[in-house]
Design an enzyme around this catalytic site. Sequence first.
Site, PDB file in Angstrom:
ATOM      1  N   GLU A  44      41.244  55.037  41.608  1.00 54.21           N
ATOM      2  CA  GLU A  44      42.568  55.110  41.127  1.00 54.21           C
ATOM      3  C   GLU A  44      43.519  55.902  42.538  1.00 54.21           C
ATOM      4  OE1 GLU A  44      43.120  58.865  38.084  1.00 54.21           O
ATOM      5  OE2 GLU A  44      44.345  59.192  39.724  1.00 54.21           O
ATOM      6  N   ARG A  48      50.412  59.995  46.605  1.00 55.06           N
ATOM      7  CA  ARG A  48      50.835  61.487  47.126  1.00 55.06           C
ATOM      8  C   ARG A  48      50.335  60.986  49.057  1.00 55.06           C
ATOM      9  NH1 ARG A  48      45.680  64.939  44.679  1.00 55.06           N
ATOM     10  NH2 ARG A  48      45.717  64.184  42.334  1.00 55.06           N
ATOM     11  N   LYS A 132      44.073  61.585  30.237  1.00 52.97           N
ATOM     12  CA  LYS A 132      43.460  62.264  31.964  1.00 52.97           C
ATOM     13  C   LYS A 132      43.519  63.434  30.494  1.00 52.97           C
ATOM     14  CE  LYS A 132      44.374  63.814  36.316  1.00 52.97           C
ATOM     15  NZ  LYS A 132      44.696  63.345  37.620  1.00 52.97           N
TER      16      LYS A 132
HETATM   17  C1  3PG Z   1      43.760  64.675  41.285  1.00 54.47           C
HETATM   18  O1  3PG Z   1      44.945  64.586  40.558  1.00 54.47           O
HETATM   19  O2  3PG Z   1      43.020  65.522  42.338  1.00 54.47           O
HETATM   20  C2  3PG Z   1      41.956  64.275  40.316  1.00 54.47           C
HETATM   21  O3  3PG Z   1      42.066  64.891  38.966  1.00 54.47           O
HETATM   22  C3  3PG Z   1      41.044  64.680  41.413  1.00 54.47           C
HETATM   23  O4  3PG Z   1      40.462  65.856  41.221  1.00 54.47           O
HETATM   24  P1  3PG Z   1      39.163  66.834  42.517  1.00 54.47           P
HETATM   25  O5  3PG Z   1      39.653  66.370  43.709  1.00 54.47           O
HETATM   26  O6  3PG Z   1      39.111  67.388  41.639  1.00 54.47           O
HETATM   27  O7  3PG Z   1      38.503  65.383  42.165  1.00 54.47           O
END
Ligand code: 3PG
Length: 216
Positions: A44, A48, A132
């Site tokens: 994924e 951002r 999610k």
């Molecule tokens: C996010 O959306 O930032 C992800 O779920 C990843 O989270 P993490 O950096 O704690 O693995």
Amino acid sequence: MKTNDPIPSRIATSGVLAVLVIDRVEDAVPVAEALLAGGVDAMELTLRTEAALPSLAAISAEVPEMMVGIGTIIDPSQVNQVVDAGGSFGVAPGTNPEVIRAAEQAGLPFAPGIMTPSDIERALQFGCEILKFFPAGSSGGLKHLKNISAPYAHLGLKYIPLGGVSLDNMSDYLTADMVAAVGGSWLAPRDLIASGDWPEITARAKAARALADQCR
Ligand code: 3PG
């Protein structure tokens, strides 16, 4: 996402989803290949950075074995951009009805983010079956997920815990029936991508693949 659609089924079979913040499009194909070499075939790219959508297009074109989707979809207008760039699926941190509706209209398998029973019910209203669970760690981990999901267990919903998941705790989540897959940024963190440390990313993917295979 629906549990019986091909893409979510493949993510569930894989059990591991790499979550990336990608800064340079030229890193997209090497990082996808590094993950694949370690046995992780679902990733994924979070929306951002400016590089996310062109990176998606590059991976879709050059690494067809990788299932690549987009996360952090927080505006309905982003859904068609994801589809146009070849996204296999979409993920969001929250349950924005407009985004869920746009994904449904575009035919994009989509997992909205949930953390409360109300979130789950909102997702259910739109027929979402794979959700999610975010932020998994800081909201209470597997114990919290078990508590909030219990009233809906008879509906067969599946969850992907994300946020605070790591090699140390991923097995706990994966042993729970309602967990379709786990994931996170630890597999390919921003600094390793920036330094081009593909062998370390492959090593992390292999370690996660081995643990996931033990749990399945
Ligand atoms: C996010 O959306 O930032 C992800 O779920 C990843 O989270 P993490 O950096 O704690 O693995």
